[in-house]
Scaffold this motif. Structure first.
Motif, short mmCIF file in Angstrom:
data_model
loop_
_atom_site.label_atom_id
_atom_site.label_comp_id
_atom_site.label_asym_id
_atom_site.label_seq_id
_atom_site.Cartn_x
_atom_site.Cartn_y
_atom_site.Cartn_z
N UNK A 88 16.45 9.34 -7.71
CA UNK A 88 15.82 9.27 -6.56
C UNK A 88 14.58 8.56 -7.32
N UNK A 89 13.86 7.59 -6.53
CA UNK A 89 12.51 7.28 -6.72
C UNK A 89 12.37 7.25 -5.30
N UNK A 90 11.35 7.65 -4.55
CA UNK A 90 10.93 8.57 -3.13
C UNK A 90 9.15 7.87 -3.14
N UNK A 91 8.28 6.71 -2.09
CA UNK A 91 6.99 6.87 -2.48
C UNK A 91 6.59 6.77 -0.50
N UNK A 92 5.62 6.72 -0.64
CA UNK A 92 5.43 6.67 1.21
C UNK A 92 4.20 4.78 0.24
N UNK A 93 3.51 3.99 1.35
CA UNK A 93 3.64 2.80 0.95
C UNK A 93 2.33 2.59 1.88
N UNK A 94 1.69 3.53 2.76
CA UNK A 94 0.92 3.23 3.37
C UNK A 94 -1.06 3.94 3.24
N UNK A 108 15.48 1.26 2.08
CA UNK A 108 16.29 2.06 1.00
C UNK A 108 17.32 0.54 0.39
N UNK A 109 16.89 1.46 -1.10
CA UNK A 109 17.50 -0.05 -2.32
C UNK A 109 18.48 1.35 -2.99
N UNK A 110 19.16 0.26 -2.88
CA UNK A 110 20.62 1.26 -3.77
C UNK A 110 20.92 -0.08 -5.17
N UNK A 111 20.88 1.32 -6.51
CA UNK A 111 21.59 0.26 -7.42
C UNK A 111 22.49 0.95 -8.20
N UNK A 112 23.72 0.09 -7.75
CA UNK A 112 24.29 1.09 -9.08
C UNK A 112 24.69 1.32 -10.80
N UNK A 131 5.48 -3.56 3.11
CA UNK A 131 6.80 -3.08 2.72
C UNK A 131 7.37 -4.56 1.94
N UNK A 132 7.25 -5.54 2.58
CA UNK A 132 8.17 -6.88 1.82
C UNK A 132 7.41 -6.79 1.21
N UNK A 133 6.33 -6.95 0.51
CA UNK A 133 5.54 -6.67 -0.65
C UNK A 133 6.31 -6.24 -1.60
N UNK A 134 6.56 -5.36 -1.46
CA UNK A 134 7.30 -3.86 -2.55
C UNK A 134 8.37 -4.09 -2.49
N UNK A 135 8.74 -4.44 -1.24
CA UNK A 135 10.44 -5.31 -2.00
C UNK A 135 10.65 -6.76 -2.63
N UNK A 136 9.79 -7.75 -2.94
CA UNK A 136 10.01 -7.59 -3.77
C UNK A 136 10.03 -8.20 -5.32
N UNK A 137 8.06 -6.94 -5.36
CA UNK A 137 8.43 -6.20 -6.80
C UNK A 137 9.77 -5.95 -6.87
N UNK A 138 9.75 -4.62 -6.10
CA UNK A 138 11.61 -4.11 -6.82
C UNK A 138 12.22 -5.23 -7.33
N UNK A 178 -1.89 -3.03 -9.78
CA UNK A 178 -2.86 -3.47 -9.27
C UNK A 178 -2.18 -4.37 -7.62
N UNK A 179 -1.42 -4.71 -8.17
CA UNK A 179 -0.58 -5.78 -6.93
C UNK A 179 -0.63 -4.97 -6.00
N UNK A 180 0.11 -3.82 -6.27
CA UNK A 180 0.37 -2.13 -5.01
C UNK A 180 -0.94 -2.13 -4.77
N UNK A 181 -1.79 -1.56 -5.28
CA UNK A 181 -2.57 -1.06 -4.57
C UNK A 181 -3.32 -1.40 -3.61
N UNK A 182 -2.96 -3.26 -4.04
CA UNK A 182 -4.33 -4.22 -3.17
C UNK A 182 -3.51 -4.93 -2.10
#
Length: 91
Positions: free
Chosen positions: A83-89, A71-75, A41-48, A22-26
């Motif tokens: 790889x997780x790939x998406x669009x946010x528009x 691009x977020x890298x988690x070792x 994108x700032x909200x997506x980054x905060x969610x991640x 819901x947070x992402x869809x809204x």
């Protein structure tokens, strides 16, 4: 892990997953509004960060008028790569 256990875990996680969705869809992120795309994108980054913790590396790549790329890298500890790939528009 048994299918019953997987179902139980999924049911327990459903309210949080639905809330995240819901947070992402809204998020209002029209493809031609750089200011809203940046905020989205700032909200997506905060969610991640909230769900996965702080990444080992974080980079934003200039995407011009139609929004930047994140691009977020988690070792991890596994030799596998995910790889997780998406669009946010909003489309």
């Amino acid at each position: 892990m048994s299918l019953t256990r997987v179902e139980s875990l999924a049911r327990a996680a459903l309210p949080e997953m639905t809330g995240d969705l819901r947070t992402l869809v809204e998020l209002e992120t029209p493809s031609d509004d750089k200011e809203l795309l940046t905020a989205g994108l700032t909200a997506v980054e905060a969610w991640a960060h909230h769900r996965l913790g702080p990444p080992d590396e974080s980079r934003r790549h200039d995407g011009g008028a139609h929004g930047d790329m994140l691009e977020l890298l988690y070792r991890g500890t596994s030799p596998a790569v995910v790889l997780v790939l998406c669009h946010y528009d909003t489309v």
